[in-house]
Design a protein around this motif. Structure first.
Motif, PDB file in Angstrom:
ATOM      1  N   ALA A  12       0.806  -1.230   0.000  1.00  0.00           N
ATOM      2  CA  ALA A  12       0.000   0.000   0.000  1.00  0.00           C
ATOM      3  C   ALA A  12       0.838   1.279   0.000  1.00  0.00           C
ATOM      4  CB  ALA A  12      -0.940  -0.002   1.199  1.00  0.00           C
ATOM      5  N   GLY A  15       5.563   4.581  -2.831  1.00  0.00           N
ATOM      6  CA  GLY A  15       6.713   4.425  -3.727  1.00  0.00           C
ATOM      7  C   GLY A  15       7.291   5.746  -4.182  1.00  0.00           C
ATOM      8  N   GLU A  28       5.287  -2.099  -6.962  1.00  0.00           N
ATOM      9  CA  GLU A  28       5.400  -3.562  -6.891  1.00  0.00           C
ATOM     10  C   GLU A  28       5.179  -4.217  -8.253  1.00  0.00           C
ATOM     11  OE1 GLU A  28       3.348  -1.695  -5.039  1.00  0.00           O
ATOM     12  OE2 GLU A  28       4.281  -1.746  -3.052  1.00  0.00           O
TER      13      GLU A  28
END
Ligand code: UTP
Length: 288
Positions: A12, A15, A28
């Motif tokens: 969650a 990034g 991801e």
């Protein structure tokens, strides 16, 4: 000893270290060679015998759910084009129906909070946590060795790896009782110790086996470093009442959440692929 069957994948986070790539795409889902980072980590969990894959997702993470689902139009097109090898590979990667669950962390309040969001899906049994951006490259999957060790000694376990002495201030570091086994009793965990003060060079690698007691602690865990609810802070409290071991991973760890780690992971995994190795090595040689 209760067997570890379930694993949490916290996905969650925002990034931000990888912007702009992660503006519209989950970090991801960035690829290492031709597989999304999250797929590499799910592969590791599968190889360790995990049966339930629990993803803690957030806004803009829909691509992860789609990745672990059937894509009807794509399958149909591949079938029409007789692309059997591609179809088989997609089928191999698909989780068994009912084995993947998704829950949302409504706000990215930290890793500890993300793990806590999966409490009802885990229930009252020990479980694994795998940080999807940390790739563990080795012929023996890291989580498999940890679960094997856990089946004989129990307790809680953290994956660690050796980092250069002058870089310990960048990592969560564990102090351990020295011994000849791979799982060493943990004496202390220190988040990013000041340069030159680390008690060891064993850094936390993003693989954990935890008892469900951690959920009670996370429920009341105050915000720590960076204003986030930190998993390490709750582990420090848990360590006062339950045994904790550090499992030393001897392979290569790539932090794909950083640009350098992502690039080196791609090089290392490509050099490991028999279908790419020779040509890729030759191309690299001409480049450098
Ligand atoms: P990171 O701190 O490396 O990821 O967390 P991040 O926050 O996405 O990255 P930056 O610092 O902004 O670049 C490690 C893992 O924990 C997840 C992330 O998705 C990542 O896989 N995470 C982190 C959550 O699920 N929730 C959070 O609140 C924080």
């Amino acid at each position: 000893m209760q067997r570890i069957r379930k694993a949490i994948f916290p996905v969650a986070g925002l990034g931000t270290r990888f912007l702009p790539a992660t503006k519209a795409m989950p970090k991801e889902m960035l690829t290492v060679v031709d597989r999304p980072v999250i797929q590499h980590v799910v592969d590791e969990a599968k190889a360790a015998g995990i049966e339930q894959f629990i993803f803690v997702t957030g806004r803009n993470k829909g691509a992860i759910e789609d990745h672990f689902d059937i894509a009807f139009e794509l399958d149909r097109t591949l079938k029409d084009r007789h692309r059997e090898a591609d179809l088989n590979e997609l089928a191999r990667d698909l989780p068994i129906a009912g084995s993947a669950s998704f829950t949302r962390q409504q706000e990215p309040l930290g890793l500890g909070h993300a793990v806590w969001c999966a409490r009802d899906l885990i229930g009252d049994e020990p479980f694994a946590v795998l940080l999807p951006d940390m790739l563990h490259q080795s012929s023996e999957p890291c989580l498999k060795s940890m679960i094997e060790a856990h089946s004989s000694i129990g307790g809680n376990m953290i994956g660690v790896y050796r980092v250069p002495d002058d870089e310990t201030h960048r990592y969560g570091i564990v102090d351990v009782e020295q011994g000849s086994t791979k799982a060493l009793p943990v004496k202390a965990m220190i988040e990013k110790p000041k340069q030159g003060t680390a008690p060891s060079n064993l850094a936390i690698s993003g693989r954990y086996l935890l008892s469900p007691k951690i959920f009670e602690l996370l429920a009341t865990q105050p915000r720590g470093a960076g204003g986030e609810i930190q998993l390490t802070d709750a582990m420090v409290t848990l360590q006062r009442s339950e045994p904790f071991y550090a499992h030393v991973f001897e392979g290569r760890v790539h932090d794909t959440g950083t640009k350098l780690g992502f690039l080196t992971a791609n090089v290392a995994y490509a050099l490991d692929r028999h279908d790419l190795r020779d040509e890729f090595r030759a191309a690299l040689k001409t480049m450098i």
